[in-house]
Design a protein around this motif. Structure first.
Motif, PDB file in Angstrom:
ATOM      1  N   GLY A 104      36.410  78.711   6.228  1.00  6.72           N
ATOM      2  CA  GLY A 104      37.683  79.362   6.519  1.00  6.72           C
ATOM      3  C   GLY A 104      38.232  78.952   7.858  1.00  6.72           C
ATOM      4  O   GLY A 104      37.856  77.915   8.409  1.00  6.72           O
ATOM      5  N   PRO A 105      39.084  79.775   8.392  1.00  7.75           N
ATOM      6  CA  PRO A 105      39.671  79.470   9.703  1.00  7.75           C
ATOM      7  C   PRO A 105      38.633  79.598  10.813  1.00  7.75           C
ATOM      8  O   PRO A 105      37.547  80.145  10.618  1.00  7.75           O
ATOM      9  N   LEU A 106      38.984  79.113  11.978  1.00  6.24           N
ATOM     10  CA  LEU A 106      38.098  79.188  13.129  1.00  6.24           C
ATOM     11  C   LEU A 106      38.406  80.429  13.953  1.00  6.24           C
ATOM     12  O   LEU A 106      39.530  80.909  13.978  1.00  6.24           O
ATOM     13  N   ARG A 107      37.387  80.935  14.624  1.00  2.00           N
ATOM     14  CA  ARG A 107      37.590  82.019  15.585  1.00  2.00           C
ATOM     15  C   ARG A 107      36.825  81.660  16.853  1.00  2.00           C
ATOM     16  O   ARG A 107      35.805  80.974  16.805  1.00  2.00           O
ATOM     17  N   LEU A 108      37.335  82.121  17.960  1.00  2.00           N
ATOM     18  CA  LEU A 108      36.763  81.800  19.260  1.00  2.00           C
ATOM     19  C   LEU A 108      35.860  82.922  19.737  1.00  2.00           C
ATOM     20  O   LEU A 108      36.268  84.078  19.787  1.00  2.00           O
ATOM     21  N   ARG A 109      34.606  82.576  20.071  1.00  2.00           N
ATOM     22  CA  ARG A 109      33.676  83.524  20.695  1.00  2.00           C
ATOM     23  C   ARG A 109      33.568  83.153  22.163  1.00  2.00           C
ATOM     24  O   ARG A 109      33.338  82.003  22.510  1.00  2.00           O
ATOM     25  N   VAL A 110      33.751  84.155  23.025  1.00  2.00           N
ATOM     26  CA  VAL A 110      33.688  83.947  24.475  1.00  2.00           C
ATOM     27  C   VAL A 110      32.486  84.722  25.002  1.00  2.00           C
ATOM     28  O   VAL A 110      32.248  85.869  24.601  1.00  2.00           O
ATOM     29  N   TYR A 111      31.725  84.095  25.910  1.00  2.00           N
ATOM     30  CA  TYR A 111      30.542  84.719  26.494  1.00  2.00           C
ATOM     31  C   TYR A 111      30.762  84.898  27.986  1.00  2.00           C
ATOM     32  O   TYR A 111      31.209  83.974  28.675  1.00  2.00           O
ATOM     33  N   VAL A 112      30.479  86.109  28.474  1.00  2.00           N
ATOM     34  CA  VAL A 112      30.674  86.444  29.882  1.00  2.00           C
ATOM     35  C   VAL A 112      29.442  87.174  30.409  1.00  2.00           C
ATOM     36  O   VAL A 112      28.715  87.819  29.653  1.00  2.00           O
ATOM     37  N   ASP A 113      29.215  87.047  31.708  1.00  2.00           N
ATOM     38  CA  ASP A 113      28.215  87.864  32.393  1.00  2.00           C
ATOM     39  C   ASP A 113      28.958  89.016  33.046  1.00  2.00           C
ATOM     40  O   ASP A 113      30.040  88.823  33.605  1.00  2.00           O
ATOM     41  N   VAL A 114      28.358  90.205  32.980  1.00  2.00           N
ATOM     42  CA  VAL A 114      29.002  91.414  33.510  1.00  2.00           C
ATOM     43  C   VAL A 114      28.088  92.035  34.562  1.00  2.00           C
ATOM     44  O   VAL A 114      26.888  92.205  34.332  1.00  2.00           O
ATOM     45  N   SER A 115      28.661  92.382  35.699  1.00  2.00           N
ATOM     46  CA  SER A 115      27.888  92.995  36.780  1.00  2.00           C
ATOM     47  C   SER A 115      27.364  94.360  36.333  1.00  2.00           C
ATOM     48  O   SER A 115      27.896  94.964  35.393  1.00  2.00           O
ATOM     49  N   PRO A 116      26.323  94.876  37.000  1.00  2.00           N
ATOM     50  CA  PRO A 116      25.837  96.230  36.670  1.00  2.00           C
ATOM     51  C   PRO A 116      26.938  97.288  36.757  1.00  2.00           C
ATOM     52  O   PRO A 116      27.001  98.198  35.939  1.00  2.00           O
ATOM     53  N   GLU A 117      27.840  97.148  37.726  1.00  2.00           N
ATOM     54  CA  GLU A 117      28.955  98.087  37.847  1.00  2.00           C
ATOM     55  C   GLU A 117      29.922  97.935  36.679  1.00  2.00           C
ATOM     56  O   GLU A 117      30.487  98.911  36.200  1.00  2.00           O
TER      57      GLU A 117
END
Length: 126
Positions: free
Chosen positions: A84-97
């Motif tokens: 099917g179509p494509l979808r974008l997965r984004v990965y981020v690091d998140v601070s404890p706060e």
């Protein structure tokens, strides 16, 4: 991803601890922002991650608490044996706060078009 206090120091309302490893989260980018595929002229994955932070700062997310890590395009399966179509997965690091903010908002964050849910993911995947 190791953050030292020498490089970040005091931020508004919180301090990054030396050698703190931030948890990693992933989310599916909204199609209106990502576009139909990697060659689309829409926002870059890095800009989507930056926009996510800026959009949520007004709602209490600490400044500089999200860092873009990587992204990938996934094929959404439609029916048996069809790509099917494509979808974008984004990965981020998140601070404890930032994680505290996510917990208060059920892991949802606002984007320019609609909210996305950030889901924890293993650090070794992306």
């Amino acid at each position: 991803a190791v953050v030292s206090t020498q490089s970040t120091g005091e931020r508004t309302g919180w301090t990054v601890k030396s050698s703190a490893i931030w948890p990693r989260f992933g989310f599916t980018a909204p199609a209106p922002l990502a576009g139909p595929g990697p060659d689309s002229p829409n926002l870059s994955p890095k800009d989507i991650g930056l926009g996510l932070e800026r959009r949520n700062n007004a709602y209490g997310l600490p400044t500089a608490s999200i860092r873009y890590v990587s992204h990938n395009w996934e094929t959404v399966e439609e029916g048996k044996g069809k790509g099917g179509p494509l979808r974008l997965r984004v990965y981020v690091d998140v601070s404890p706060e930032g994680v505290k903010y996510l917990e208060q908002h059920n892991f949802f964050m606002k984007t320019l078009v609609y909210a996305v849910r950030l889901k924890p993911c293993p650090r070794n995947r992306h």
